[in-house]
Design a protein around this motif. Structure first.
Motif, PDB file in Angstrom:
ATOM      1  N   GLY A  76       0.797  -1.207   0.000  1.00  0.00           N
ATOM      2  CA  GLY A  76       0.000   0.000   0.000  1.00  0.00           C
ATOM      3  C   GLY A  76       0.838   1.268   0.000  1.00  0.00           C
ATOM      4  N   ALA A  77       0.135   2.414  -0.086  1.00  0.00           N
ATOM      5  CA  ALA A  77       0.827   3.696  -0.045  1.00  0.00           C
ATOM      6  C   ALA A  77       1.556   3.891   1.275  1.00  0.00           C
ATOM      7  N   THR A  78       1.057   3.260   2.340  1.00  0.00           N
ATOM      8  CA  THR A  78       1.735   3.348   3.635  1.00  0.00           C
ATOM      9  C   THR A  78       3.164   2.841   3.536  1.00  0.00           C
ATOM     10  N   ASP A 176       3.015  12.681  -1.156  1.00  0.00           N
ATOM     11  CA  ASP A 176       2.055  11.592  -0.983  1.00  0.00           C
ATOM     12  C   ASP A 176       0.878  11.942  -1.901  1.00  0.00           C
ATOM     13  N   GLU A 177       0.876  11.364  -3.109  1.00  0.00           N
ATOM     14  CA  GLU A 177      -0.182  11.629  -4.087  1.00  0.00           C
ATOM     15  C   GLU A 177      -1.131  10.428  -4.163  1.00  0.00           C
ATOM     16  N   ALA A 178      -1.354   9.795  -3.005  1.00  0.00           N
ATOM     17  CA  ALA A 178      -2.204   8.605  -2.964  1.00  0.00           C
ATOM     18  C   ALA A 178      -3.598   8.888  -3.505  1.00  0.00           C
ATOM     19  N   LEU A 199      10.259  12.473  -5.263  1.00  0.00           N
ATOM     20  CA  LEU A 199       9.622  11.176  -5.069  1.00  0.00           C
ATOM     21  C   LEU A 199       8.120  11.379  -4.952  1.00  0.00           C
ATOM     22  N   VAL A 200       7.352  10.458  -5.558  1.00  0.00           N
ATOM     23  CA  VAL A 200       5.889  10.529  -5.525  1.00  0.00           C
ATOM     24  C   VAL A 200       5.356   9.136  -5.190  1.00  0.00           C
ATOM     25  N   VAL A 201       4.428   9.075  -4.239  1.00  0.00           N
ATOM     26  CA  VAL A 201       3.787   7.820  -3.856  1.00  0.00           C
ATOM     27  C   VAL A 201       2.371   7.797  -4.427  1.00  0.00           C
TER      28      VAL A 201
END
Length: 454
Positions: A76-78, A176-178, A199-201
């Motif tokens: 997951g994004a976590t 954090d682009e979840a 960095l992009v999530v």
């Protein structure tokens, strides 16, 4: 299954000449006794691929996103955010974040020993002016920025301006682009993967349609992070036996999303949401939406007649389930699965609710600003979380003490109390007074001096 998927080709080409498997997984690629999964599911779950074996698949996906490198993650994004925080810790000690940050960012600070610098803002999503002003005020102490964009309820800020400022000041910039994983497929919206950030999530299940727990880490073209640094951090948080089902789901969902047919559906859904907004525009504050929510797939409904918690009941009684509700209003999230008939039904439901609400007297609208605070940090989150001297007290007795734990609202997972934060009148007004909280004992030396936010 689409045989053009590289992941599928890798799984299906795995042939063994052995007649007897004496290794894990126990199901050995066969269903056995199962009510719910067919034979193919277990077949896909064999073998395990090391990340280096998967290199060509990830590079193919990187070429679609036009990134320096994109990595698949199955926690997951976590998981992605924890990896990002560990990467930040390689160079930085004090990192700026917004109040709308997910709890996993705080967990990342606990693991890495880094210090949060909270950006003062009038709403959970800080504006570009507030971000830049906070970074200017913080001076040389703050050397990195980790923003949550868009906000959970769909608000955005001027990322281009922030990215340009950070690059000029040599501030490492992660996102954090979840809740913006669909932005790369909507030309009208800016995704961080196209900017000068590091960095992009992305969380793929939220909007792109892959299985829950699938996510991506992107290193944009301009990233200062090397592939080797990213792989080193990935190894800290990654299982040695990633699920082939999740890997397969990631590639399939992304390939579909970049296809013309799925893109046209994305745009159609955005257009249908605009039609709902046009309908709501006719009814004033009796039933309306937050115009600051810029995500094309989201509607945040509210009314000057009832609370959001009561509004959600009216929706549910009419067969419409929501994403989230609170005293302010109700968040609806649409997806590529929603048909024209779905939108017709929602429009009908909204009309019915408006007719009901129009007969009621107006009330005072909820003021979002009462939810705002700038946390008073008395020690680092890591120090408080692992404090050896601690006790449990009721919140109503805890004013002035320092929390060892997090208290959060899920969704969206935003903490209202974090380790190292002093418990203030704001918490006593926001959290139920009979809530039990763990607090740091008085023997912790670092409590004597607050960690400065400015």
């Amino acid at each position: 299954m689409n045989d053009k998927l590289l992941t599928y080709q890798m799984i299906s080409s795995h042939e063994s000449l052995t007649k007897l498997r004496l290794h894990t997984p126990a199901h050995q690629g066969y269903r056995g006794e199962s009510e719910h999964f067919d034979e193919r599911i277990y077949g896909y779950d064999l073998p395990f691929f090391n990340r280096d074996e998967f290199d060509n698949v990830e590079k193919y996906i990187s070429s679609l996103y036009k990134t320096k490198r994109t990595f698949f993650i199955t926690g997951g994004a976590t998981q992605g955010i924890l990896i990002a925080c560990s990467l930040l810790a390689r160079k930085h000690r004090k990192i700026a974040i917004g109040l709308n940050s997910h709890l996993s960012i705080i967990h990342g600070f606990i693991l890495s020993g880094t210090e949060p610098f909270f950006i003062p803002s009038r709403s959970f999503m800080p504006t570009d002016e507030e971000v830049i002003q906070a970074l200017e005020t913080a001076g040389e102490e703050v050397t990195a920025l980790f923003l949550t964009y868009p906000s959970y309820d769909g608000k955005i800020t001027n990322l281009e301006k922030i990215a340009k400022y950070c690059r000029g000041k040599n501030i490492e910039f992660m996102l954090d682009e979840a809740h913006g994983t669909h932005f790369p497929f909507l030309e009208a919206k800016t995704s961080a993967v196209t900017l000068e950030c590091d960095l992009v999530v992305h969380s793929l299940h939220k909007f792109v349609g892959s299985l829950v727990q699938t996510a991506l880490i992107h290193l944009p073209e301009a990233s200062v992070i090397t592939e080797e640094e990213a792989l080193t951090a990935l190894a800290l948080f990654e299982t040695t036996s990633r699920s082939n089902l999740l890997l397969l789901s990631i590639e399939e969902a992304i390939q579909l999303a970049f296809g013309d047919e799925r893109k046209s559906i994305f745009h159609k859904v955005a257009g249908n949401c605009d039609q709902l907004r046009s309908l709501l525009d006719n009814w004033g504050n009796t039933l309306t939406y937050d115009s600051q929510v810029s995500d094309p797939f989201k509607l945040f409904l509210y009314s000057d007649r009832i609370t959001g918690d009561n509004l959600v009941k009216l929706l549910y009684e009419r067969g419409v389930d929501d994403e989230y509700s609170d005293s302010r209003g109700v968040l609806l999230i649409f997806s590529f699965q929603n048909t024209d008939d779905d939108f017709v039904h929602v429009a009908k439901v909204l009309e019915e609710i408006y007719t009901t609400l129009a007969t009621q007297a107006p009330r005072e609208l909820f003021d979002e600003h009462i939810l705002m605070r700038t946390p008073v940090m008395r020690c680092l989150p890591r120090e408080a979380f692992f404090a050896s001297t601690r006790k449990e007290v009721y919140l109503q007795e805890a004013k002035g003490l320092v929390s060892c734990q997090s208290i959060k609202k899920i969704p969206p997972g935003t903490p209202v109390l974090i380790p190292g934060e002093e418990i203030t009148d704001w918490h006593l007004q926001t959290i139920a007074p009979d809530t039990l909280v763990e607090v740091v004992g008085s023997s912790v030396i670092s409590m004597e001096k607050p960690v400065k936010n400015h």
